[in-house]
Design a protein around this motif. Structure first.
Motif, short mmCIF file in Angstrom:
data_model
loop_
_atom_site.label_atom_id
_atom_site.label_comp_id
_atom_site.label_asym_id
_atom_site.label_seq_id
_atom_site.Cartn_x
_atom_site.Cartn_y
_atom_site.Cartn_z
N TYR A 168 0.83 -1.21 0.00
CA TYR A 168 0.00 0.00 0.00
C TYR A 168 0.86 1.26 0.00
CZ TYR A 168 -3.18 -3.58 1.80
OH TYR A 168 -3.90 -4.73 1.97
N VAL A 169 0.25 2.34 -0.50
CA VAL A 169 0.85 3.68 -0.44
C VAL A 169 -0.04 4.55 0.43
CG1 VAL A 169 1.65 5.69 -1.72
CG2 VAL A 169 1.74 3.45 -2.78
N PHE A 170 0.57 5.24 1.38
CA PHE A 170 -0.15 6.15 2.28
C PHE A 170 0.43 7.54 2.10
CE2 PHE A 170 0.19 8.07 6.67
CZ PHE A 170 -1.14 8.48 6.76
N GLY A 171 -0.43 8.55 1.98
CA GLY A 171 0.12 9.87 1.81
C GLY A 171 -0.91 10.95 1.60
N PHE A 200 1.24 8.26 10.30
CA PHE A 200 0.56 7.44 11.29
C PHE A 200 1.22 7.69 12.64
CE2 PHE A 200 -0.87 4.65 7.75
CZ PHE A 200 -2.21 4.61 8.09
N ALA A 201 0.38 7.85 13.69
CA ALA A 201 0.93 7.91 15.03
C ALA A 201 1.61 6.59 15.34
CB ALA A 201 -0.19 8.19 16.04
N ASN A 202 2.68 6.64 16.09
CA ASN A 202 3.49 5.45 16.32
C ASN A 202 2.67 4.32 16.92
OD1 ASN A 202 5.72 6.94 15.47
ND2 ASN A 202 6.22 7.61 17.54
N GLY A 203 2.68 3.16 16.23
CA GLY A 203 2.03 1.98 16.77
C GLY A 203 0.52 2.00 16.73
N SER A 204 -0.09 2.83 15.88
CA SER A 204 -1.55 2.86 15.78
C SER A 204 -1.93 3.28 14.37
CB SER A 204 -2.15 3.85 16.79
OG SER A 204 -2.02 5.19 16.33
N ASN A 205 -3.25 3.22 14.07
CA ASN A 205 -3.67 3.75 12.78
C ASN A 205 -4.38 5.09 12.93
OD1 ASN A 205 -6.17 2.99 13.75
ND2 ASN A 205 -6.65 1.57 12.10
N VAL A 240 4.48 11.03 1.07
CA VAL A 240 3.98 9.67 0.82
C VAL A 240 4.96 8.65 1.39
CG1 VAL A 240 2.69 10.30 -1.26
CG2 VAL A 240 5.07 9.54 -1.45
N GLU A 241 4.45 7.44 1.68
CA GLU A 241 5.30 6.34 2.13
C GLU A 241 4.60 5.03 1.84
OE1 GLU A 241 5.48 5.73 6.48
OE2 GLU A 241 4.21 7.52 6.62
N TYR A 242 5.37 3.95 1.83
CA TYR A 242 4.82 2.61 1.70
C TYR A 242 4.43 2.09 3.08
CZ TYR A 242 6.83 2.17 -3.04
OH TYR A 242 7.16 2.32 -4.36
N ILE A 243 3.35 1.30 3.15
CA ILE A 243 2.98 0.64 4.39
C ILE A 243 2.56 -0.80 4.10
CG2 ILE A 243 2.32 2.74 5.61
CD1 ILE A 243 -0.62 1.98 5.06
N ASP A 244 2.68 -1.67 5.13
CA ASP A 244 2.27 -3.06 5.02
C ASP A 244 0.82 -3.26 5.46
OD1 ASP A 244 4.46 -4.65 4.03
OD2 ASP A 244 5.54 -4.14 5.86
N ASP A 245 0.41 -2.51 6.50
CA ASP A 245 -0.87 -2.80 7.14
C ASP A 245 -1.58 -1.50 7.55
OD1 ASP A 245 -2.99 -3.67 8.64
OD2 ASP A 245 -1.82 -4.91 10.01
N PRO A 246 -2.66 -1.13 6.85
CA PRO A 246 -3.36 0.10 7.20
C PRO A 246 -4.09 0.04 8.54
CG PRO A 246 -4.54 -1.07 5.48
CD PRO A 246 -3.25 -1.78 5.67
N TYR A 247 -4.26 -1.16 9.10
CA TYR A 247 -4.96 -1.26 10.39
C TYR A 247 -4.04 -0.99 11.57
CZ TYR A 247 -8.70 -3.25 7.62
OH TYR A 247 -9.67 -3.44 6.68
N THR A 248 -2.76 -1.11 11.35
CA THR A 248 -1.80 -0.82 12.43
C THR A 248 -0.94 0.40 12.11
OG1 THR A 248 -0.07 -2.25 11.49
CG2 THR A 248 -1.65 -3.26 13.01
N GLY A 249 -0.97 0.85 10.84
CA GLY A 249 -0.12 1.97 10.46
C GLY A 249 1.32 1.62 10.27
N GLU A 250 1.64 0.32 10.24
CA GLU A 250 3.05 -0.11 10.11
C GLU A 250 3.40 -0.29 8.62
OE1 GLU A 250 5.14 -0.23 12.57
OE2 GLU A 250 3.64 0.21 14.10
#
Length: 375
Positions: A33-36, A73-78, A365-375
């Motif tokens: 995924y891409v988030f941005g 994303f806030a650290n460790g959350s979505n 923008v950045e790449y992410i693995d999991d939109p539910y955790t924001g990681e």
């Protein structure tokens, strides 16, 4: 799959569309995924599928007079944290917001005269932001500048628990006032655009110096400062094409001399990576934006280009832009206002490209693995 209820809707007609024109899964970074942030015609934050360009999530924002180019994303959350400031910088509406991914406003903080970008510290107790520090010039080698009002950027921090702000560094306390290429550009109604701060990076442990630092980019002076967060001391100063700054500045001795740089950041190897926009023709509009990486020689105070991408492409970002090294060794390059993002190999092969519909462009923008955790 997630707990609770999910509502799906047709996209609003004014949301930007995204087109994937290259995708080589065997060579591209594996994050799906891409988030941005998307700016321009309809400002929005988004998560999209890297293979199809389809939206997984979006948040529409109010258009002008607001700008919101940075979201993390806030650290460790979505939960998301994003900034806001006046599009024409003529009033003090600077603020940071924390929202759940379903749109609930959780917290907000005033950030006086903030602009461009912010940096969330690892402890998530503090956010640093760029402050437009307006003063009258009282001393300059060019005497014609004395008496003018100018904007010289500062770093301010806001304590998220109390909302208290404090100054860490100001250009006025370190740099000589010099007339850069943007001085006469009417960017700030309060005065001349002196330093034009455009990027702020926080490193808990700088991979080059080992200190807790801010890397502060001054696009109006082709200048980058590495600043000790604890003391506000300038540890190193890097000067590009304009040759501005102090006598302590490191200079480029081989390769491209960076200009109007954006997204200055450090790789794990301690090299300096950024996008640079340089003049390539006689016409003032003949410019080209490239990603460029430098090796630092502290003993000689020199920078040497060791990698670049985009030369000869003719692509230009008149605003924003990014260059970030990925874990697989590729580099994510964004042309910001040019509306194009690419992932390229060390050899310059394009393994993924994303384009925004006409009139739209990219913020952070950045790449992410999991939109539910924001990681």
């Amino acid at each position: 799959t997630c707990e609770g209820e999910v509502t799906t809707n047709n996209l609003p007609s004014n949301m930007p569309s995204f087109t994937i024109t290259s995708y080589d899964a065997s060579k591209a970074s594996p994050e799906p995924y891409v988030f941005g942030a998307g700016l321009g015609g309809q400002p929005a934050f988004f998560i999209i599928d890297r293979e199809t360009g389809e939206y997984l999530w979006y948040k529409q924002l109010e258009g002008p007079p607001y700008l919101n180019p940075d979201v993390v994303f806030a650290n460790g959350s979505n939960d998301i944290i994003y900034n806001q400031f006046s599009e024409d910088r003529n009033n003090d509406i600077g603020a940071l917001y924390r929202e759940s991914i379903d749109g609930e406003l959780l917290e907000e903080w005033d950030t006086d005269w903030a602009h461009h970008s912010f940096a969330l510290l690892d402890t998530e107790e503090t956010v640093a932001y760029m402050y437009a520090d307006v003063r009258d010039v009282t001393e300059a080698e060019d005497k014609s500048l004395v008496g003018e009002s100018a904007v010289g950027d500062a770093i301010w921090e806001v304590d998220l628990a109390t909302g208290t702000t404090s100054e860490i560094f100001s250009a006025w306390n370190y740099l000589p006032v010099q007339k850069g290429d943007l001085w006469d550009v009417e960017f700030y109604p309060q005065g001349a655009d002196w330093t034009h701060g455009n990027a702020l990076l926080y490193d808990a442990v700088n991979p080059n110096s080992g200190a807790e630092t801010y890397t502060f980019s001054f696009g109006g002076l082709d200048l980058i400062l590495e600043i000790d967060r604890q003391t506000g001391e300038v540890l190193r100063e890097f000067s590009g094409e304009g040759a501005f700054g102090t006598e302590e500045a490191y200079t480029v001795v081989s390769g491209l001399e960076f200009s109007f740089q954006h997204d200055t950041n450090w790789t794990e190897d301690g090299t300096l990576l950024m996008v640079s926009t340089n003049q390539i023709g006689d016409n003032p509009n003949d410019k080209e934006t490239v990603a460029v990486e430098y090796e630092i020689d502290d003993s000689k105070k020199q920078l040497t280009e060791i990698w670049s991408y985009g030369s000869g492409e003719g692509l230009q970002a008149f605003a924003l832009g990014q260059a970030r090294r990925l874990e697989n060794g590729n580099t994510l390059v964004s042309w910001g206002s040019g509306g194009i993002i690419r992932e390229v190999t060390p050899d310059g092969e394009v393994v993924w490209q994303l384009s925004a519909s006409a009139g739209n462009f990219f913020g952070q923008v950045e790449y992410i693995d999991d939109p539910y955790t924001g990681e």
